[in-house]
Structure formats: structure tokens, C-alpha cells
Design an enzyme around this catalytic site. Sequence first.
Site, short mmCIF file in Angstrom:
data_model
loop_
_atom_site.label_atom_id
_atom_site.label_comp_id
_atom_site.label_asym_id
_atom_site.label_seq_id
_atom_site.Cartn_x
_atom_site.Cartn_y
_atom_site.Cartn_z
N GLU A 180 14.53 -3.70 91.12
CA GLU A 180 15.49 -2.91 90.32
C GLU A 180 15.64 -3.42 88.90
O GLU A 180 15.95 -2.65 87.99
CB GLU A 180 16.85 -2.90 91.03
CG GLU A 180 16.86 -2.16 92.36
CD GLU A 180 16.27 -2.97 93.52
OE1 GLU A 180 16.06 -4.20 93.35
OE2 GLU A 180 16.01 -2.39 94.58
N ARG B 43 26.29 9.70 99.21
CA ARG B 43 25.33 9.96 100.29
C ARG B 43 25.70 11.15 101.16
O ARG B 43 24.84 11.99 101.43
CB ARG B 43 25.22 8.70 101.16
CG ARG B 43 24.37 8.93 102.40
CD ARG B 43 24.10 7.65 103.16
NE ARG B 43 23.29 7.95 104.34
CZ ARG B 43 23.76 7.97 105.59
NH1 ARG B 43 25.02 7.69 105.83
NH2 ARG B 43 22.97 8.25 106.59
#
Lengths: 304, 256
Positions: free
Chosen positions: A53, A162
Site C-alpha cells: 500500500e 462494504r
Amino acid sequence: MIATRESYGKALAELGEKYKDVVVLDADLATATKTIDFKKKFPERFFDIGIAEQDLMGTAAGLALGGKIPFASTFAIFASGRAYDQVRNTIAYSKLNVKIAATHAGITVGEDGASHQALEDISLMRSVPNMVVVSPADDKSTKWIIEEAINYNGPMYIRLARPATEEIYDENTKFELGKGIQHGDGEDATVIATGVTVAEALKAKEELAKDGINIRVVDIHTIKPIDKDLIVKCAKETKKVITVEDHSIIGGLGTAVCEVLSEEYPTKVIRMGIKDEFGQSGKWNELMEHYGITSKNIQEIVRN
Amino acid sequence: MELKEISKEVRKNILLQIYSAQSGHPGGALSCADILTTIYFKTMNDGDKFVLSKGHASAALYAVLAEKGIIAKEELTSFRKLNSKLQGHPSLLKLNGVDVSSGSLGQGLSVANGMALAFKLDKKENNVYVILGDGEIQEGQVWEAMMTAAHYNLNNVIAFLDYNKLQIDGSNDEVMKVAPVKEKFESFGWYVQEIDGHNFDEINTAIENAKKQERPSMIVANTIKGKGVSFMENQCGWHGKAPNAEQYEQAMKELI
């Protein structure tokens, strides 16, 4: 019912046609962040950086310097935590045109548990200069914010969820960056929400109305810069101010509202959110109940 | 002017800045001065980009930009002072001529990769040049970026390791061993050359070789920390220390 990460993926794939400079980077999560749709349609403009990341953010910064409009996608926990220094020093310090699309924010990640539940990301990103922080609540507002992000020149943190949640807005809704959306004009309380908690607040509004309690809900889709005028107006016009967020009560939406009111119109604020603790595994809706950020919890607080 | 002559001026500019500020990093600025001079005065074409990943060597970058005429020489004495364009670590918003802001180590190579990808998307022939510190490669992100550059065949990334073998707390070997660097870079799929980082012909030849490759290039440049100032050479104590008046005078004399 649709998750904002799904709406994000669809918006990217659609807008990719119109905006040729849009490129997308992911860190081995394309199927989860839903950048997969863009990847399939525009493979030459999609870059998987692998499970890295920090490099994801740095590479996105370089693409922005090269005139592209990069969307760097990963889970919120990694975007804001793992890569904080890259976001701060490489992206924000130089005001680079990187869109950080952070999915799976908050406890609503669910079963993956505390290690994957970003409860501090709003706090972290909000405190970085030059960073715009947005947190859309549904499909339409997400699709709007993605196009807005493409047209806005500068770093933006886009907080996405989500689970699939209720659709709130339609084609006719007018959105504006930095302007909250007021639902109703009840005077018994103002409930200020963002992201997944907006639908909960709206449900609470409906239920309370049955008992003659009239509240208003404010959707703060832009957490930074925050809509000061609307917050102050609502504090003046209602008896109670409540904030509710799928985030720690430290540094997030609740804190941002307190900052505004303490300076402009001192008002007692009740902050609903995760109370300075880590989350845990469970179904996302069970977790919302456990940590007290559902429609029911909002109703209780309003009634008290 | 010969590169050798320019680099002398660059070294004087470095010392002037650090002496004026009474703050800065002479050791690592002097060690990469010859590489920077070559990149800016011989190598770079229009549109090429440069990343000083070891941002603490900012005085070397500003010194070269001053010789290039991109910043006024009079500005050098504002280095590290309030409201200066010459920030302690390079900032692209503060100073035109800085392609990438840096300072937090380990991040420059990733940015270089991103710029290189953008060049490829736009079908541009430009290259991105990078200077990394040897202590800096202790940062894990460098190795993430090494993988990315190889994975995407970024042969337009040409990086230097300023291998002076010293860092703040001592030698690389004492602090955290980075050797063998050549083998590490090779195993990550890069084209690796090892040169004397103070020999202009070697620097130039290595860059020309690198341009012909189908993969990213790492040029391991053996350098001397503090190069050019006798009492600073090979002393990790001069990593982040400014000379006093007497030392400054002595250093400038050595550079005539």
C-alpha cells in the site's frame, strides 16, 4: 440495496469512457474494492501494485505528476493507516491530484474483525492539510462524488462501505461538495450522519414521527471542508444535536461538528460512534447494534 | 564548463547554504554532487524528471539548480530559513524546479515509477532519474517499488544508489547491513552497474548503457561521504552538521 463500493466500481467503469486520464491502482483487492470492472474494461489504465500500500500511494502520486487522475484503491485501514506517511508527505504535501478510494471502512467490514476495521481514518485524513474527505451514503451520492472527484484538482479521501445499504437519493437530487443535505425540518432534534449511518438516521426519523417526534437528518457527505452554516443553523433550530458515525467518536464526524459548534454556537452534542475501542468480528448489522449506531439506538437517544 | 568545474561550484554552493543556515546535511549532499551535476548538465532532456529520494541532500539539488540558473544564486543563503523556497527537504510547491517533494525516506522510487508509467501511457520517450541513499534502502517501500518497476518493465527509470556506506549512527554495516546491494538489485530483476560515483566518464557511460536496457536500471555509485572537503570525508559525524566559520573557510579553500 447496494454497497457504496459497488457504486464506486460501476461509476469508475462508466466514467472511464468519458475521462481518458483516469487511471486506477489497486493492491490485490480489485475484486473487493470493485475496481475489477474498470480493470476489465480498461486493462491498460489499471495497475495492480500488489500487496504494497505504501508503494500504491507513491505510484499514484507519480501518475498524478504525469498528468493522470489516479484512483488508488484499497481497504480504508491500509489507505489511511499503513500508508499514512505516503499520503501525508508524498500526496497531500504537494497537493497532488490523487483520489484515495478507501473501501471497507468502519466496523461494517464485519467478520474480518478489528485488524481490518478502520475506525480512525476520518480522524487521520481530516487532519492532513490539503485533503478533502468525503463519505457518501448511497448509490447516487457515490456516483456523483466519483465524477466530482475526477473534476476536482487535488487530493481527496473517499470513504466507502462494504455492506449493501438502502438507496436514499434519486436522479433529481442536487449534490454539492462541502454542502450537507438536510432531510426534513423537525425541531425536536438534529441527527447528523455520514456514510452508512445516514440510512439508519432516516429510519429513526420515520419511526419517531409515528410517535409525534419530529427530527431532521443531516447527511454530511463532505466531512472536510464541513458545512458550518448548515450545522449552526440546525443547532439553532432544534432542541438536540446528535452525531452518528461508523467511526471512533474521537476525531471523526462528531468531533468535526463539535469543533464547529464550540466556536460558532456552543451547543451540547451527543456523539454516537465507536467509543475509543477496537471492533471485533461479527455480522455487520450485529456489530452496528453492538456498538450502538443503529436506527434503534438513535431513537433511544432522541427520546431520552 | 567541464562537469568537473561545475561540480566544484556545486560543492561551494552546498557549503554556502549549510553554513548560512547553520543547519543541513553536508556529507550526503557532497557525496551525490557529481552524479547530480552529470544528470542536470549532461543527461536530462526536456520533459525528463528527477527525483531526489534522499531529500536531506536538498542542498545539492538547490546547488545544481543555482548553477543551471533555475534559482538565483543569492537565494542560496535563504536555505532552511523562514519563508524560504529552499526548504530543509525539497518541496515542489515552494520551489519551481523541484519535480518531486521528498524528505520522508523510501518514497521517491514509487513516485518515479508512477511518472514512468505516465510517460509510457502517453507514449513519451522521457526518462525518470532517481538518487537513493544507501541508508534509505533500509526502508521497505524501496523494495516494493523495486518490484513494481521490474513488474511493469519500467526501463525509463534510471536510479542511482549513492553508496557512501555511512549513515547517521555509523556505517551501514554497523547500523543495518545493506550489502550485498548489487546482488539484491539484480535479484529484483533490475539491470545493475557498479561505478565510481565521482568519475564523470563512468557516470555518463552508465547512464548511456542504462538507456539501452529493456528493464529498470540501478547504478550503484561508490561514493565518499563528504567528498571534496578533507575533514568531512568518510566521517558520519558530518551527516547532519554545519561547519563553523573557520571550517567553512577551510572547506572553501579546498574547493578552489
